[in-house]
Scaffold this motif. Structure first.
Motif, PDB file in Angstrom:
ATOM      1  N   GLN A  65      -7.331   0.900   2.740  1.00 45.20           N
ATOM      2  CA  GLN A  65      -6.928   2.304   2.664  1.00 45.20           C
ATOM      3  C   GLN A  65      -8.068   3.216   3.103  1.00 45.20           C
ATOM      4  OE1 GLN A  65      -3.711   3.472   1.569  1.00 45.20           O
ATOM      5  NE2 GLN A  65      -4.492   5.330   2.517  1.00 45.20           N
TER       6      GLN A  65
ATOM      7  N   ASN B 127      -6.828  -3.953  -0.715  1.00 49.09           N
ATOM      8  CA  ASN B 127      -6.062  -2.731  -0.486  1.00 49.09           C
ATOM      9  C   ASN B 127      -6.951  -1.500  -0.503  1.00 49.09           C
ATOM     10  OD1 ASN B 127      -3.742  -4.202  -0.285  1.00 49.09           O
ATOM     11  ND2 ASN B 127      -2.848  -3.545  -2.211  1.00 49.09           N
TER      12      ASN B 127
ATOM     13  N   SER C 289      -4.856   1.222  -3.289  1.00 46.59           N
ATOM     14  CA  SER C 289      -4.762   2.073  -2.105  1.00 46.59           C
ATOM     15  C   SER C 289      -4.563   3.525  -2.520  1.00 46.59           C
ATOM     16  CB  SER C 289      -3.578   1.633  -1.231  1.00 46.59           C
ATOM     17  OG  SER C 289      -3.714   0.293  -0.835  1.00 46.59           O
TER      18      SER C 289
ATOM     19  N   GLN D 141      -8.507   3.974   6.728  1.00 45.06           N
ATOM     20  CA  GLN D 141      -7.528   4.854   7.364  1.00 45.06           C
ATOM     21  C   GLN D 141      -8.019   6.297   7.468  1.00 45.06           C
ATOM     22  OE1 GLN D 141      -4.630   3.416   8.683  1.00 45.06           O
ATOM     23  NE2 GLN D 141      -5.880   1.653   8.057  1.00 45.06           N
TER      24      GLN D 141
ATOM     25  N   PRO E   4      -1.876   0.359   5.061  1.00 44.03           N
ATOM     26  CA  PRO E   4      -1.934   1.377   4.023  1.00 44.03           C
ATOM     27  C   PRO E   4      -1.038   2.561   4.347  1.00 44.03           C
ATOM     28  CG  PRO E   4      -4.127   0.671   4.668  1.00 44.03           C
ATOM     29  CD  PRO E   4      -3.167   0.130   5.688  1.00 44.03           C
TER      30      PRO E   4
ATOM     31  N   ALA F  84       0.866  -1.166   0.000  1.00 42.43           N
ATOM     32  CA  ALA F  84       0.000   0.000   0.000  1.00 42.43           C
ATOM     33  C   ALA F  84       0.896   1.206   0.000  1.00 42.43           C
ATOM     34  CB  ALA F  84      -0.909  -0.012   1.207  1.00 42.43           C
TER      35      ALA F  84
END
Length: 356
Positions: A84, A80, A307, A87, A47, A19
């Protein structure tokens, strides 16, 4: 899978589960599938931080659509993207059901358009056939991040991000060319196990391979095209080995299909040559690390691009740019680099690998 330059209209998917951040230059690449030792696509790697805007911004909803995860690289793409999105506290992630049916993917994207999402990340099954729905979203004021397989028209996307298929071929060609030159091998017999020949991505990989080998005065010898599956790789490699009683090197375009390629090589009891893979699967990297087979390197085509695509979609939807760039807007296209993974550096890349 898509290719090096979006202006070439190439299409595609592929390998490695990193990532990477989308900084001033997102790098790394990879592809592959079959019976995963870990959950499909492997665990998503931690990520990267948000590119150019780690501080929370305006809440946005990002829609996501991709093909069915019937291939290790595709599974890693979905993993991915979702990891991501988690986050970002300011992102709501809406993924529609993955499908390999063109009509179903178009309908799913239209559903996201009708919901009024703030941005879309789309890895199309076929860039040409989904161009219309991409442009439909753009016309509705929804920015589209076109992932890997490119749409036919730049009017259908705000930003394209993908791997470098030509660069994969160049990386493989230089590794093979230099190794053979340094070993003093004259007139080497170099085999190639390609992917699907009618795909522009396969054509670009082959073109890069030929161009790089030519700089050493070498050329490709026996060549067979498979179908990016382990079964196809095994079948065509068996044929290639029968037709070539001597080989000095082989490049296999895809590590997913490479499972079958290695099986055919082992069944034939051949070991007089070395092989380079393609995409950067964890399976291939473990084989390189063990150094007990003909596989000595692989060139990457990283699903970390998913990502980065989510991070880009967030920035575009929030009207932000990338902090390491002078321009206040996100670029119109980002091409990832293709790294060469060998025994010497495999430990660095292994944590990024996805399971075939």
């Amino acid at each position: 899978m898509k290719m090096s330059d979006p202006s070439r209209g190439l299409h595609r998917r592929r390998f490695l589960t990193g990532a990477l951040g989308v900084g001033a230059g997102a790098a790394l690449t990879a592809c592959t599938s079959n019976a995963p030792a870990a959950p499909a696509g492997g665990p998503a790697v931690a990520p990267a931080p948000a590119a150019g805007g780690s501080a929370p911004g305006t809440p946005v909803t990002i829609g996501f659509s991709a093909p069915a995860a019937d291939h290790g690289w595709i599974a890693a793409i979905a993993n991915n993207a979702q990891a991501q999105a988690k986050q970002f506290p300011d992102v709501t992630f809406e993924a529609v059901n993955p499908t390999n049916d063109i009509a179903q993917q178009i309908a799913a994207v239209e559903t996201l358009i009708n919901r009024g999402v703030d941005a879309l990340v789309i890895l199309p099954n076929d860039g040409s056939q989904l161009t219309r729905v991409g442009q439909q979203a753009m016309d509705a004021g929804i920015p589209v991040i076109n992932l890997d397989r490119i749409f036919d028209s730049p009017l259908a996307y705000r930003t394209w991000i993908g791997g470098d298929n030509y660069g994969m071929g160049v990386s493989a060609g230089h590794y093979i060319g230099k190794r053979l030159r340094d070993a003093g091998v004259a007139n080497p017999v170099i085999g190639e196990v390609a992917g699907i020949d009618n795909l522009p991505l396969t054509q670009e990989r082959t073109r890069g391979f030929n161009d790089a080998l030519a700089t050493y005065g070498f050329s490709v010898g026996p060549r067979q095209a498979a179908d990016f599956t382990a079964q196809g790789g095994q079948e065509v490699t068996a044929n290639l080995l029968q037709a070539a009683p001597r080989l000095d090197a082989v490049w296999n375009h895809d590590d997913d299909q490479g499972i079958g390629v290695l099986a055919a090589i082992n069944q034939a009891g051949r070991s007089e040559f070395f092989m380079v893979g393609g995409a950067g699967s964890a399976n291939a990297m473990r084989e390189i690390q063990a150094d007990t087979s003909v596989l000595k390197a692989t060139v990457t085509y990283s699903p970390s691009m998913a990502s980065s695509a989510v991070a880009l979609a967030r920035l575009v939807a929030q009207g932000r740019g990338m902090s390491d760039l002078a321009e206040p807007e996100v670029p119109a296209s980002i091409t990832l680099a293709s790294a060469t993974i060998t025994k010497e550096n495999v430990a660095t890349y292994l944590p990024l690998g996805f399971e075939s």
